[in-house]
Design a protein around this motif. Structure first.
Motif, PDB file in Angstrom:
ATOM      1  N   PRO A  27      -7.310   6.836  12.040  1.00 57.66           N
ATOM      2  CA  PRO A  27      -6.276   7.155  11.043  1.00 57.66           C
ATOM      3  C   PRO A  27      -5.154   6.129  10.966  1.00 57.66           C
ATOM      4  CG  PRO A  27      -6.096   8.611  12.959  1.00 57.66           C
ATOM      5  CD  PRO A  27      -7.377   7.854  13.110  1.00 57.66           C
ATOM      6  N   LEU A  28      -4.705   5.610  12.123  1.00 61.69           N
ATOM      7  CA  LEU A  28      -3.572   4.686  12.085  1.00 61.69           C
ATOM      8  C   LEU A  28      -3.927   3.360  11.413  1.00 61.69           C
ATOM      9  CD1 LEU A  28      -0.642   4.225  12.752  1.00 61.69           C
ATOM     10  CD2 LEU A  28      -1.311   3.494  15.055  1.00 61.69           C
ATOM     11  N   PRO A  29      -5.057   2.721  11.724  1.00 58.62           N
ATOM     12  CA  PRO A  29      -5.404   1.497  10.983  1.00 58.62           C
ATOM     13  C   PRO A  29      -5.542   1.735   9.481  1.00 58.62           C
ATOM     14  CG  PRO A  29      -6.707   1.635  12.987  1.00 58.62           C
ATOM     15  CD  PRO A  29      -5.997   2.944  12.848  1.00 58.62           C
ATOM     16  N   VAL A  30      -6.097   2.882   9.102  1.00 59.50           N
ATOM     17  CA  VAL A  30      -6.220   3.188   7.675  1.00 59.50           C
ATOM     18  C   VAL A  30      -4.837   3.326   7.046  1.00 59.50           C
ATOM     19  CG1 VAL A  30      -7.018   4.901   6.001  1.00 59.50           C
ATOM     20  CG2 VAL A  30      -8.483   4.263   7.927  1.00 59.50           C
ATOM     21  N   ALA A  31      -3.921   4.021   7.734  1.00 59.24           N
ATOM     22  CA  ALA A  31      -2.569   4.188   7.208  1.00 59.24           C
ATOM     23  C   ALA A  31      -1.854   2.846   7.083  1.00 59.24           C
ATOM     24  CB  ALA A  31      -1.776   5.135   8.107  1.00 59.24           C
ATOM     25  N   LEU A  32      -2.050   1.958   8.053  1.00 55.68           N
ATOM     26  CA  LEU A  32      -1.454   0.626   7.976  1.00 55.68           C
ATOM     27  C   LEU A  32      -2.031  -0.165   6.800  1.00 55.68           C
ATOM     28  CD1 LEU A  32      -1.279  -0.354  11.747  1.00 55.68           C
ATOM     29  CD2 LEU A  32       0.662  -0.177  10.181  1.00 55.68           C
ATOM     30  N   ALA A  33      -3.317  -0.009   6.549  1.00 53.29           N
ATOM     31  CA  ALA A  33      -3.932  -0.690   5.409  1.00 53.29           C
ATOM     32  C   ALA A  33      -3.346  -0.177   4.098  1.00 53.29           C
ATOM     33  CB  ALA A  33      -5.445  -0.484   5.436  1.00 53.29           C
ATOM     34  N   VAL A  34      -3.128   1.134   4.015  1.00 51.70           N
ATOM     35  CA  VAL A  34      -2.521   1.717   2.812  1.00 51.70           C
ATOM     36  C   VAL A  34      -1.108   1.158   2.622  1.00 51.70           C
ATOM     37  CG1 VAL A  34      -1.637   3.860   1.797  1.00 51.70           C
ATOM     38  CG2 VAL A  34      -3.897   3.821   2.876  1.00 51.70           C
ATOM     39  N   ALA A  35      -0.337   1.093   3.705  1.00 60.50           N
ATOM     40  CA  ALA A  35       1.026   0.573   3.615  1.00 60.50           C
ATOM     41  C   ALA A  35       1.020  -0.900   3.202  1.00 60.50           C
ATOM     42  CB  ALA A  35       1.737   0.744   4.958  1.00 60.50           C
ATOM     43  N   ALA A  36       0.091  -1.672   3.745  1.00 59.70           N
ATOM     44  CA  ALA A  36       0.013  -3.090   3.398  1.00 59.70           C
ATOM     45  C   ALA A  36      -0.336  -3.279   1.928  1.00 59.70           C
ATOM     46  CB  ALA A  36      -1.026  -3.781   4.286  1.00 59.70           C
ATOM     47  N   LEU A  37      -1.265  -2.479   1.439  1.00 60.88           N
ATOM     48  CA  LEU A  37      -1.627  -2.567   0.018  1.00 60.88           C
ATOM     49  C   LEU A  37      -0.463  -2.164  -0.875  1.00 60.88           C
ATOM     50  CD1 LEU A  37      -5.269  -1.118   0.103  1.00 60.88           C
ATOM     51  CD2 LEU A  37      -4.586  -3.493  -0.329  1.00 60.88           C
ATOM     52  N   ALA A  38       0.297  -1.159  -0.437  1.00 62.09           N
ATOM     53  CA  ALA A  38       1.459  -0.748  -1.227  1.00 62.09           C
ATOM     54  C   ALA A  38       2.481  -1.870  -1.314  1.00 62.09           C
ATOM     55  CB  ALA A  38       2.089   0.497  -0.606  1.00 62.09           C
ATOM     56  N   SER A  39       2.615  -2.650  -0.233  1.00 64.98           N
ATOM     57  CA  SER A  39       3.624  -3.708  -0.209  1.00 64.98           C
ATOM     58  C   SER A  39       3.311  -4.848  -1.167  1.00 64.98           C
ATOM     59  CB  SER A  39       3.770  -4.265   1.209  1.00 64.98           C
ATOM     60  OG  SER A  39       2.612  -5.001   1.585  1.00 64.98           O
ATOM     61  N   VAL A  40       2.078  -4.932  -1.647  1.00 66.11           N
ATOM     62  CA  VAL A  40       1.723  -5.973  -2.616  1.00 66.11           C
ATOM     63  C   VAL A  40       1.538  -5.397  -4.011  1.00 66.11           C
ATOM     64  CG1 VAL A  40       0.624  -7.381  -0.843  1.00 66.11           C
ATOM     65  CG2 VAL A  40      -0.770  -5.786  -2.177  1.00 66.11           C
ATOM     66  N   SER A  41       1.832  -4.123  -4.183  1.00 67.98           N
ATOM     67  CA  SER A  41       1.613  -3.444  -5.466  1.00 67.98           C
ATOM     68  C   SER A  41       2.942  -3.215  -6.164  1.00 67.98           C
ATOM     69  CB  SER A  41       0.899  -2.108  -5.245  1.00 67.98           C
ATOM     70  OG  SER A  41      -0.322  -2.294  -4.561  1.00 67.98           O
TER      71      SER A  41
END
Length: 394
Positions: free
Chosen positions: A174-188
């Motif tokens: 769950p934590l790596p997935v959540a970090l990936a979501v946050a990273a994608l949000a930061s470029v959106s």
């Protein structure tokens, strides 16, 4: 980021009243060393450690808001502001996630989510809009439940995070997935302001981290070796914050803008997502390592952090029209100290039982009239009664 129901906090999970972990009892054997034991628990009592942590974190939130008008006058204040913002909201969110581990979308828990998070959000979103029409001289400001104003973003975020808890509990990583979501949000950059979704997604890893934690993890932080290491680490972080004032922006710790909105290339977003997460995680650990585990004079105030979080915003917003920062001495060292002490005193007062009794009708409404009665429960008079399945329910 109060009372006895499971709700949000500033900043926090304020009415997750008792530490309700259902971890099986350890097998017989020698007791662990004192410094390695998790925070003390006992049936039917609140956990002093988490109440202490929530109170101290809400004080830092209020103090951070008091420092905002002073940032341009002092590099030291700006460094302290950056240092505090690196961990105070992440700490609240981690604790909120920890107390959301048992959220299973059952009817009783959904009712708590509505009464303890959604209702305060609607009430205070409306109240802040009306209040800031005066304080900000914006008489035409619209009431918008989709665009959180000021402090209410945390309630909107907690509502979304907690609803998604069953999903995160089913994922293997769950934590790596959540970090990936946050990273994608930061470029959106196209993410709009509805429910402050940019901030909801970028702060998501801290909530998911809280879901993954267990009592023994907090026990590790209580070791004296960890506590002693926390001091030089925090001092080094403060020194870096002082150095960074003319070089780096503290806005990265707000997590409310994409990389392009901050005026940097998009690839900065994922890099800074990981960097700020690592920095905040270390400082949260330092903070939690030094939170007292015993009952103190402020332990009981930890039950009222939602009240302090939401109510102190009216004082902070009223400071400008009241001209509190106009005197020249307020922009020197004495002014910074005064603002710090006043902010800490105000938020402490707002967490006290008398204030909670006055505002409980909007912070923790019962609203039995609004919900269906659970099936299969009948009170002594033969009438159906709501199942009180949450620890701490009245």
């Amino acid at each position: 980021m109060s009372g006895s129901r499971e709700t949000a906090a500033p900043v926090d999970d304020a009415s997750a009243a008792r530490h309700t972990d259902r971890t099986p009892a350890p097998p017989p054997g020698p007791a662990p060393a004192r410094s390695e034991r998790p925070p003390a628990r006992s049936a039917g009592r609140r956990d002093a450690y988490f109440d202490n942590a929530k109170y101290l974190a809400i004080v830092l939130v209020a103090v951070g808001h008091a420092w905002e008008p002073l940032r341009s006058d002092s590099r030291t204040v700006t460094a302290l502001y950056t240092f505090v913002y690196a961990f105070h909201m992440p700490a609240f969110i981690v604790i909120s996630g920890y107390f959301s581990r048992n959220f299973d979308a059952s009817p009783a828990r959904v009712r708590r989510l509505v009464t303890g998070v959604a209702v305060p959000y609607v009430v205070f979103e409306t109240a802040y809009t009306l209040y800031t029409r005066w304080s900000d001289h914006a008489p035409d400001r619209d009431i918008s439940l989709l665009n959180p104003l000021y402090l209410t973003w945390f309630l909107a975020a907690l509502f979304v995070w907690r609803l998604t808890t069953p999903i995160w509990r089913q994922l293997r990583w769950p934590l790596p997935v959540a970090l990936a979501v946050a990273a994608l949000a930061s470029v959106s950059s196209s993410i709009g302001g509805d429910l402050d979704l940019q901030r909801v997604l970028q702060f998501l890893p801290y909530f998911v981290l809280g879901l993954c934690l267990r009592p023994e993890h907090f026990g590790l932080l209580r070791r004296w070796s960890v506590r002693l290491c926390a001091l030089p680490v925090a001092a080094a972080a403060l020194a870096v914050a002082y150095w960074s004032v003319p070089h780096l922006g503290y806005r990265w710790f707000f997590h409310r803008d994409s990389a392009e909105q901050l005026g940097v290339p998009a690839w900065y977003g994922p890099v800074m997502t990981l960097a700020t997460f690592g920095c905040s995680l270390v400082l949260v650990a330092c903070f939690l390592a030094w939170v007292p585990g015993r009952r103190t004079w402020f332990t009981a105030l930890g039950a009222g952090t939602l009240y302090g979080y939401l109510l102190h915003g009216f004082v902070a917003q009223g400071a400008k029209p009241a001209h509190w920062y106009d005197p020249a001495w307020m922009h020197g060292p004495l002014g910074a100290v005064t603002a710090t002490l006043v902010a800490a005193a105000v938020v402490t007062l707002l967490c006290t039982p008398p204030v909670r009794r006055v505002f409980r009708f909007v912070m923790e409404p019962t609203m039995a009239w609004a919900f269906r009665t659970p099936e299969g429960r009948v009170d002594q008079g033969g009438r159906r009664n709501a199942a009180r399945v949450l620890p701490g329910s009245r």
